[in-house]
Design a protein around this motif. Structure first.
Motif, PDB file in Angstrom:
ATOM      1  N   SER A  99      42.334  25.786  36.180  1.00 43.54           N
ATOM      2  CA  SER A  99      42.125  24.397  36.565  1.00 43.54           C
ATOM      3  C   SER A  99      42.871  23.498  35.587  1.00 43.54           C
ATOM      4  O   SER A  99      43.475  23.971  34.625  1.00 43.54           O
ATOM      5  CB  SER A  99      40.626  24.075  36.562  1.00 43.54           C
ATOM      6  N   GLY A 100      42.796  22.191  35.808  1.00 45.42           N
ATOM      7  CA  GLY A 100      43.535  21.265  34.960  1.00 45.42           C
ATOM      8  C   GLY A 100      43.118  21.307  33.506  1.00 45.42           C
ATOM      9  O   GLY A 100      43.892  20.953  32.625  1.00 45.42           O
ATOM     10  N   ASP A 101      41.884  21.777  33.227  1.00 49.02           N
ATOM     11  CA  ASP A 101      41.430  21.848  31.840  1.00 49.02           C
ATOM     12  C   ASP A 101      41.774  23.178  31.180  1.00 49.02           C
ATOM     13  O   ASP A 101      41.230  23.535  30.147  1.00 49.02           O
ATOM     14  CB  ASP A 101      39.914  21.592  31.750  1.00 49.02           C
ATOM     15  N   LYS A 102      42.673  23.938  31.827  1.00 51.62           N
ATOM     16  CA  LYS A 102      43.194  25.189  31.275  1.00 51.62           C
ATOM     17  C   LYS A 102      42.107  26.241  31.073  1.00 51.62           C
ATOM     18  O   LYS A 102      42.142  27.025  30.124  1.00 51.62           O
ATOM     19  CB  LYS A 102      43.950  24.929  29.969  1.00 51.62           C
ATOM     20  N   VAL A 103      41.178  26.273  31.998  1.00 51.74           N
ATOM     21  CA  VAL A 103      40.147  27.314  32.041  1.00 51.74           C
ATOM     22  C   VAL A 103      40.468  28.215  33.225  1.00 51.74           C
ATOM     23  O   VAL A 103      40.607  27.718  34.348  1.00 51.74           O
ATOM     24  CB  VAL A 103      38.743  26.698  32.205  1.00 51.74           C
ATOM     25  N   PRO A 104      40.621  29.529  33.010  1.00 52.96           N
ATOM     26  CA  PRO A 104      40.927  30.424  34.138  1.00 52.96           C
ATOM     27  C   PRO A 104      39.916  30.260  35.264  1.00 52.96           C
ATOM     28  O   PRO A 104      38.728  30.023  35.019  1.00 52.96           O
ATOM     29  CB  PRO A 104      40.844  31.818  33.515  1.00 52.96           C
ATOM     30  N   GLY A 149      38.182  44.952  32.240  1.00 51.92           N
ATOM     31  CA  GLY A 149      37.874  45.159  30.825  1.00 51.92           C
ATOM     32  C   GLY A 149      36.660  46.012  30.575  1.00 51.92           C
ATOM     33  O   GLY A 149      36.485  46.542  29.469  1.00 51.92           O
ATOM     34  N   SER A 150      35.816  46.166  31.586  1.00 53.26           N
ATOM     35  CA  SER A 150      34.601  46.959  31.410  1.00 53.26           C
ATOM     36  C   SER A 150      34.837  48.451  31.625  1.00 53.26           C
ATOM     37  O   SER A 150      33.929  49.256  31.447  1.00 53.26           O
ATOM     38  CB  SER A 150      33.522  46.471  32.381  1.00 53.26           C
ATOM     39  N   GLU A 151      36.052  48.829  32.027  1.00 55.76           N
ATOM     40  CA  GLU A 151      36.339  50.223  32.334  1.00 55.76           C
ATOM     41  C   GLU A 151      36.912  50.941  31.105  1.00 55.76           C
ATOM     42  O   GLU A 151      37.183  50.338  30.069  1.00 55.76           O
ATOM     43  CB  GLU A 151      37.314  50.292  33.515  1.00 55.76           C
ATOM     44  N   LYS A 152      37.098  52.239  31.257  1.00 56.51           N
ATOM     45  CA  LYS A 152      37.648  53.051  30.171  1.00 56.51           C
ATOM     46  C   LYS A 152      39.176  52.949  30.207  1.00 56.51           C
ATOM     47  O   LYS A 152      39.841  53.649  30.964  1.00 56.51           O
ATOM     48  CB  LYS A 152      37.211  54.506  30.312  1.00 56.51           C
ATOM     49  N   ASN A 153      39.715  52.067  29.390  1.00 54.77           N
ATOM     50  CA  ASN A 153      41.146  51.771  29.426  1.00 54.77           C
ATOM     51  C   ASN A 153      41.860  52.295  28.184  1.00 54.77           C
ATOM     52  O   ASN A 153      41.367  52.158  27.073  1.00 54.77           O
ATOM     53  CB  ASN A 153      41.348  50.260  29.538  1.00 54.77           C
ATOM     54  N   LEU A 154      43.044  52.876  28.419  1.00 61.50           N
ATOM     55  CA  LEU A 154      43.877  53.361  27.324  1.00 61.50           C
ATOM     56  C   LEU A 154      44.957  52.359  26.943  1.00 61.50           C
ATOM     57  O   LEU A 154      45.284  52.196  25.775  1.00 61.50           O
ATOM     58  CB  LEU A 154      44.557  54.678  27.726  1.00 61.50           C
ATOM     59  N   LEU A 155      45.518  51.680  27.968  1.00 58.68           N
ATOM     60  CA  LEU A 155      46.720  50.884  27.721  1.00 58.68           C
ATOM     61  C   LEU A 155      46.845  49.798  28.775  1.00 58.68           C
ATOM     62  O   LEU A 155      46.609  50.039  29.963  1.00 58.68           O
ATOM     63  CB  LEU A 155      47.949  51.788  27.773  1.00 58.68           C
ATOM     64  N   LEU A 156      47.187  48.584  28.337  1.00 58.08           N
ATOM     65  CA  LEU A 156      47.466  47.468  29.242  1.00 58.08           C
ATOM     66  C   LEU A 156      48.928  47.077  29.098  1.00 58.08           C
ATOM     67  O   LEU A 156      49.396  46.799  27.987  1.00 58.08           O
ATOM     68  CB  LEU A 156      46.577  46.269  28.906  1.00 58.08           C
ATOM     69  N   LEU A 157      49.652  47.062  30.212  1.00 57.10           N
ATOM     70  CA  LEU A 157      51.036  46.592  30.229  1.00 57.10           C
ATOM     71  C   LEU A 157      51.099  45.362  31.118  1.00 57.10           C
ATOM     72  O   LEU A 157      50.954  45.459  32.334  1.00 57.10           O
ATOM     73  CB  LEU A 157      51.975  47.684  30.746  1.00 57.10           C
ATOM     74  N   ALA A 158      51.261  44.188  30.492  1.00 54.33           N
ATOM     75  CA  ALA A 158      51.258  42.920  31.214  1.00 54.33           C
ATOM     76  C   ALA A 158      52.617  42.251  31.076  1.00 54.33           C
ATOM     77  O   ALA A 158      53.272  42.371  30.046  1.00 54.33           O
ATOM     78  CB  ALA A 158      50.156  42.002  30.671  1.00 54.33           C
ATOM     79  N   ASP A 159      53.024  41.536  32.128  1.00 49.80           N
ATOM     80  CA  ASP A 159      54.340  40.916  32.134  1.00 49.80           C
ATOM     81  C   ASP A 159      54.228  39.486  32.648  1.00 49.80           C
ATOM     82  O   ASP A 159      53.733  39.262  33.755  1.00 49.80           O
ATOM     83  CB  ASP A 159      55.289  41.715  33.027  1.00 49.80           C
ATOM     84  N   GLN A 170      38.712  35.255  36.118  1.00 45.48           N
ATOM     85  CA  GLN A 170      37.769  35.774  35.135  1.00 45.48           C
ATOM     86  C   GLN A 170      37.068  37.023  35.647  1.00 45.48           C
ATOM     87  O   GLN A 170      36.918  38.016  34.922  1.00 45.48           O
ATOM     88  CB  GLN A 170      36.736  34.693  34.775  1.00 45.48           C
ATOM     89  N   GLU A 171      36.659  37.002  36.911  1.00 45.91           N
ATOM     90  CA  GLU A 171      35.966  38.162  37.477  1.00 45.91           C
ATOM     91  C   GLU A 171      36.877  39.385  37.526  1.00 45.91           C
ATOM     92  O   GLU A 171      36.448  40.499  37.212  1.00 45.91           O
ATOM     93  CB  GLU A 171      35.453  37.824  38.876  1.00 45.91           C
ATOM     94  N   THR A 172      38.135  39.163  37.905  1.00 45.16           N
ATOM     95  CA  THR A 172      39.082  40.282  38.002  1.00 45.16           C
ATOM     96  C   THR A 172      39.262  40.971  36.657  1.00 45.16           C
ATOM     97  O   THR A 172      39.141  42.199  36.538  1.00 45.16           O
ATOM     98  CB  THR A 172      40.449  39.781  38.517  1.00 45.16           C
ATOM     99  N   PHE A 173      39.540  40.192  35.608  1.00 47.07           N
ATOM    100  CA  PHE A 173      39.868  40.797  34.320  1.00 47.07           C
ATOM    101  C   PHE A 173      38.630  41.235  33.541  1.00 47.07           C
ATOM    102  O   PHE A 173      38.700  42.172  32.744  1.00 47.07           O
ATOM    103  CB  PHE A 173      40.763  39.855  33.519  1.00 47.07           C
ATOM    104  N   GLU A 174      37.489  40.582  33.785  1.00 47.30           N
ATOM    105  CA  GLU A 174      36.245  41.076  33.181  1.00 47.30           C
ATOM    106  C   GLU A 174      35.887  42.446  33.742  1.00 47.30           C
ATOM    107  O   GLU A 174      35.446  43.341  33.012  1.00 47.30           O
ATOM    108  CB  GLU A 174      35.115  40.079  33.418  1.00 47.30           C
TER     109      GLU A 174
END
Length: 257
Positions: free
Chosen positions: A178-183, A195-205, A188-192
């Motif tokens: 939003s305009g106040d720079k809050v996702p 983040g709750s899973e068993k992750n080894l590596l994140l590759l973001a672009d 938030q739901e997608t990345f939360e």
């Protein structure tokens, strides 16, 4: 690079994450994940000619490693339809055994359209998927998908599940806010959830991710475009990427209004 969590070291196992392009450069996006007898490829892009490559039309990754391991290849998974992620398909897919290509509908249409420029090549094995799907490929790897915000419809991230944890590819993305720079709540739901899973590596672009701050949301861009169009006293000429379909549609509708 090879991923070596402690539990893998004790078993003498290795998960290989091999970038063939797209690292510290714009274009040639292509990465393989290899575990035992299974391998998947994420994206298959090209790079346009640079100032130091005069006379060159396209630059593509070196596929010799993949050519030597054709039997391991369980499929190519495409995150979205920009040429730096799909443009290398006609030049490379045959070299690596013409494996199936999995992607969402819009991306598949763009791949088919580009393939029309290469009528001499064998037909592609294109499979349309959706983000709710879960695919078991080979003996060891399972893939899941999630929506991401980008400048082209049907962009997605990819989760490669291995027996030891997940390797996550976001593909290219913008975090919608939003305009106040809050996702947004959806972001938030997608990345939360991820983040709750068993992750080894994140590759973001994300273009200019090394620069502090936020990019403008598409909503802010549209508000500015609408004002420019409404206030224009005469003819207005606008230029944009052809793949920014939603923005093109918005401009046409705003002009009609």
């Amino acid at each position: 690079r090879a991923v070596h969590p402690p539990e893998l070291k004790s078993k003498g196992e290795v998960i290989r994450v091999i970038p063939f392009g797209g690292v510290e450069e714009v274009g040639k996006n292509m990465t393989a994940v290899e575990y035992k007898e299974d391998m998947v490829i994420i994206d298959m892009g090209l790079q346009f000619s640079q100032e130091d490559t005069p006379g060159i039309d396209y630059i593509i990754p070196d596929t010799s490693y993949l050519e030597a391991r054709k039997k391991k290849n369980r499929g190519v998974f495409i995150t979205h339809g920009h040429l730096d992620h799909i443009g290398g398909i006609p030049f490379m897919i045959g070299k690596i055994g013409n494996p199936p290509i999995y992607t969402r509908l819009m991306t598949s249409i763009l791949i088919k359209k580009r393939q029309e420029e290469f009528p001499h090549l064998p037909p592609l094995d294109l499979k349309v998927i959706e983000t709710e799907m879960k695919l078991k490929v080979g003996k060891y790897l399972t893939l899941r998908f999630f929506r991401v915000t980008h400048t082209i419809p049907d962009a997605m991230g990819i989760i490669v599940e291995t027996p030891h944890g997940n390797i996550i590819f976001t593909g290219d993305l913008k975090i919608d806010h939003s305009g106040d720079k809050v996702p947004t709540k959806e972001e938030q739901e997608t990345f939360e959830k991820l983040g709750s899973e068993k992750n080894l590596l994140l590759l973001a672009d994300s273009t200019n991710a090394e620069v502090p701050g936020w990019s403008h949301s598409e909503r802010a861009v549209r508000e500015n475009l609408k004002k420019i169009i409404a206030d224009s006293p005469g003819r207005l000429i606008m230029g944009t990427f052809a793949s920014l379909l939603e923005r093109v549609i918005f401009v046409i509708k705003t002009a009609e209004e």
